[in-house]
Design a protein around this motif. Structure first.
Motif, mmCIF file in Angstrom:
data_model
loop_
_atom_site.group_PDB
_atom_site.id
_atom_site.type_symbol
_atom_site.label_atom_id
_atom_site.label_comp_id
_atom_site.label_asym_id
_atom_site.label_seq_id
_atom_site.Cartn_x
_atom_site.Cartn_y
_atom_site.Cartn_z
ATOM 1 N N LYS A 54 0.825 -1.215 0.000
ATOM 2 C CA LYS A 54 0.000 0.000 0.000
ATOM 3 C C LYS A 54 0.860 1.266 0.000
ATOM 4 C CE LYS A 54 -3.717 2.316 2.471
ATOM 5 N NZ LYS A 54 -4.577 2.321 3.666
ATOM 6 N N GLY A 55 1.957 1.252 0.770
ATOM 7 C CA GLY A 55 2.805 2.431 0.869
ATOM 8 C C GLY A 55 3.985 2.424 -0.088
ATOM 9 N N ASN A 56 4.089 1.377 -0.925
ATOM 10 C CA ASN A 56 5.233 1.250 -1.840
ATOM 11 C C ASN A 56 6.547 1.408 -1.056
ATOM 12 O OD1 ASN A 56 6.443 0.790 -4.335
ATOM 13 N ND2 ASN A 56 6.500 2.975 -4.830
ATOM 14 N N LEU A 57 6.679 0.634 0.030
ATOM 15 C CA LEU A 57 7.770 0.815 0.983
ATOM 16 C C LEU A 57 9.024 0.003 0.677
ATOM 17 C CD1 LEU A 57 5.657 0.774 4.271
ATOM 18 C CD2 LEU A 57 6.289 2.733 2.830
ATOM 19 N N ALA A 58 8.913 -1.050 -0.110
ATOM 20 C CA ALA A 58 10.060 -1.888 -0.486
ATOM 21 C C ALA A 58 9.682 -2.613 -1.772
ATOM 22 C CB ALA A 58 10.392 -2.888 0.619
ATOM 23 N N ASN A 59 10.696 -3.074 -2.505
ATOM 24 C CA ASN A 59 10.379 -3.800 -3.735
ATOM 25 C C ASN A 59 10.816 -5.256 -3.696
ATOM 26 O OD1 ASN A 59 13.026 -2.753 -3.829
ATOM 27 N ND2 ASN A 59 13.115 -3.030 -6.027
ATOM 28 N N VAL A 60 11.332 -5.695 -2.532
ATOM 29 C CA VAL A 60 11.716 -7.094 -2.339
ATOM 30 C C VAL A 60 11.213 -7.533 -0.966
ATOM 31 C CG1 VAL A 60 13.647 -8.732 -2.168
ATOM 32 C CG2 VAL A 60 13.805 -6.796 -3.740
ATOM 33 N N ILE A 61 10.739 -8.769 -0.880
ATOM 34 C CA ILE A 61 10.333 -9.350 0.396
ATOM 35 C C ILE A 61 11.245 -10.532 0.683
ATOM 36 C CG2 ILE A 61 8.484 -10.507 1.685
ATOM 37 C CD1 ILE A 61 7.912 -7.548 1.059
ATOM 38 N N ASN A 62 11.849 -10.539 1.881
ATOM 39 C CA ASN A 62 12.725 -11.633 2.287
ATOM 40 C C ASN A 62 11.904 -12.694 3.003
ATOM 41 O OD1 ASN A 62 14.843 -13.288 2.938
ATOM 42 N ND2 ASN A 62 15.984 -11.763 4.097
ATOM 43 N N ILE A 63 11.836 -13.866 2.411
ATOM 44 C CA ILE A 63 11.106 -14.996 2.981
ATOM 45 C C ILE A 63 12.071 -15.825 3.817
ATOM 46 C CG2 ILE A 63 9.833 -17.112 2.445
ATOM 47 C CD1 ILE A 63 8.310 -14.543 1.647
ATOM 48 N N LYS A 64 11.763 -15.949 5.102
ATOM 49 C CA LYS A 64 12.518 -16.814 6.000
ATOM 50 C C LYS A 64 11.516 -17.753 6.650
ATOM 51 C CE LYS A 64 16.237 -13.557 6.989
ATOM 52 N NZ LYS A 64 16.888 -12.729 8.018
ATOM 53 N N LEU A 65 11.671 -19.039 6.403
ATOM 54 C CA LEU A 65 10.692 -20.010 6.886
ATOM 55 C C LEU A 65 10.639 -20.071 8.407
ATOM 56 C CD1 LEU A 65 11.326 -22.789 4.237
ATOM 57 C CD2 LEU A 65 9.470 -21.111 4.315
ATOM 58 N N THR A 66 11.760 -19.862 9.075
ATOM 59 C CA THR A 66 11.766 -19.861 10.537
ATOM 60 C C THR A 66 10.967 -18.678 11.080
ATOM 61 O OG1 THR A 66 13.912 -20.950 10.569
ATOM 62 C CG2 THR A 66 13.255 -19.831 12.576
ATOM 63 N N LYS A 67 10.996 -17.576 10.372
ATOM 64 C CA LYS A 67 10.278 -16.364 10.785
ATOM 65 C C LYS A 67 8.782 -16.475 10.490
ATOM 66 C CE LYS A 67 10.631 -12.864 7.982
ATOM 67 N NZ LYS A 67 11.149 -11.743 7.198
ATOM 68 N N LEU A 68 8.439 -17.004 9.325
ATOM 69 C CA LEU A 68 7.056 -16.963 8.837
ATOM 70 C C LEU A 68 6.297 -18.277 8.983
ATOM 71 C CD1 LEU A 68 7.860 -15.105 5.503
ATOM 72 C CD2 LEU A 68 6.808 -14.103 7.542
ATOM 73 N N GLY A 69 7.003 -19.384 9.127
ATOM 74 C CA GLY A 69 6.368 -20.698 9.032
ATOM 75 C C GLY A 69 6.082 -20.992 7.561
ATOM 76 N N VAL A 70 5.860 -22.243 7.247
ATOM 77 C CA VAL A 70 5.657 -22.623 5.847
ATOM 78 C C VAL A 70 4.373 -22.013 5.288
ATOM 79 C CG1 VAL A 70 5.299 -24.548 4.258
ATOM 80 C CG2 VAL A 70 7.002 -24.745 6.075
ATOM 81 N N PHE A 71 3.273 -22.134 6.006
ATOM 82 C CA PHE A 71 1.999 -21.619 5.475
ATOM 83 C C PHE A 71 1.991 -20.097 5.401
ATOM 84 C CE2 PHE A 71 0.537 -25.821 7.127
ATOM 85 C CZ PHE A 71 0.331 -26.391 5.875
ATOM 86 N N GLY A 72 2.568 -19.433 6.398
ATOM 87 C CA GLY A 72 2.685 -17.972 6.344
ATOM 88 C C GLY A 72 3.523 -17.536 5.158
ATOM 89 N N ALA A 73 4.616 -18.258 4.915
ATOM 90 C CA ALA A 73 5.477 -17.948 3.766
ATOM 91 C C ALA A 73 4.721 -18.125 2.457
ATOM 92 C CB ALA A 73 6.718 -18.835 3.785
ATOM 93 N N TYR A 83 1.378 -8.793 -6.571
ATOM 94 C CA TYR A 83 1.615 -7.344 -6.620
ATOM 95 C C TYR A 83 2.972 -6.979 -7.216
ATOM 96 C CZ TYR A 83 -2.751 -6.479 -4.323
ATOM 97 O OH TYR A 83 -4.096 -6.414 -4.048
ATOM 98 N N GLY A 84 3.657 -7.923 -7.820
ATOM 99 C CA GLY A 84 4.879 -7.633 -8.567
ATOM 100 C C GLY A 84 6.124 -7.362 -7.754
ATOM 101 N N LEU A 85 6.135 -7.780 -6.495
ATOM 102 C CA LEU A 85 7.346 -7.617 -5.681
ATOM 103 C C LEU A 85 8.315 -8.758 -5.967
ATOM 104 C CD1 LEU A 85 5.603 -6.715 -2.337
ATOM 105 C CD2 LEU A 85 7.062 -5.193 -3.654
ATOM 106 N N ASP A 86 9.608 -8.463 -5.926
ATOM 107 C CA ASP A 86 10.617 -9.506 -6.048
ATOM 108 C C ASP A 86 10.727 -10.245 -4.724
ATOM 109 O OD1 ASP A 86 11.353 -9.021 -8.720
ATOM 110 O OD2 ASP A 86 12.725 -7.414 -8.115
ATOM 111 N N LEU A 87 11.239 -11.466 -4.788
ATOM 112 C CA LEU A 87 11.366 -12.297 -3.595
ATOM 113 C C LEU A 87 12.814 -12.688 -3.345
ATOM 114 C CD1 LEU A 87 8.277 -14.582 -4.149
ATOM 115 C CD2 LEU A 87 8.582 -12.955 -2.290
#
Length: 157
Positions: A54-73, A83-87
């Protein structure tokens, strides 16, 4: 650059809750230097990624399974792609067992632009037998059952 190094990514350059700073830093990094900014600690839930988009605050999202869990990730990966963000796939000082799973997830989706699976290098010993192999920037995953890595139980104190 002076030392021949050209940065391509800034990972979480501000405090987790500094939304304004994240957006400002992203605008400068991308606008002036063409350098991506990844939200890591700032993206711990689906609500967080909605705020980032919504705020166009970053263009990449860092996925960490320990942080998010598998389903959250999985939820965040789907939203980021929509939404076109890089991963980016990363870790939080885990063994090659956990990083092997993360690597398989990333290769299975095939949409990760940044790979940061080096956290096992920070461990004094590698307690994993088998699994993926690393040679410089190249990761080679086996076709073995599961993800091919097993713990050396005899080496665990």
């Amino acid at each position: 650059m002076r030392w021949g190094v050209t940065p391509i990514l800034f990972e979480q350059p501000v405090h987790r809750d500094d939304w304004e700073g994240l957006g400002h830093g992203s605008q400068i990094a991308m606008g002036k230097y063409g350098i991506s900014v990844a939200a890591d600690e700032s993206c711990q839930s689906l609500d967080d990624i909605k705020t980032i988009v919504k705020g166009n605050l970053a263009n990449v999202i860092n996925i960490k399974l320990t942080k998010l869990g598998v389903f959250g990730a999985l939820d965040i990966i789907e939203f980021a792609r929509e939404y076109g963000l890089d991963l980016m796939i990363g870790g939080m000082v885990e063994t090659r067992l956990a990083m092997g799973f993360a690597g398989h997830l990333a290769t299975g989706f095939g949409c990760f632009k940044f790979i940061d699976l080096d956290t096992p290098l920070l461990l004094a010993e590698d307690p994993v037998f088998g699994g993926y192999k690393v040679s410089g920037a190249n990761y080679r995953f086996s076709n073995a059952r599961s993800h091919g890595g097993f713990l050396h139980w005899d080496n665990i104190v």
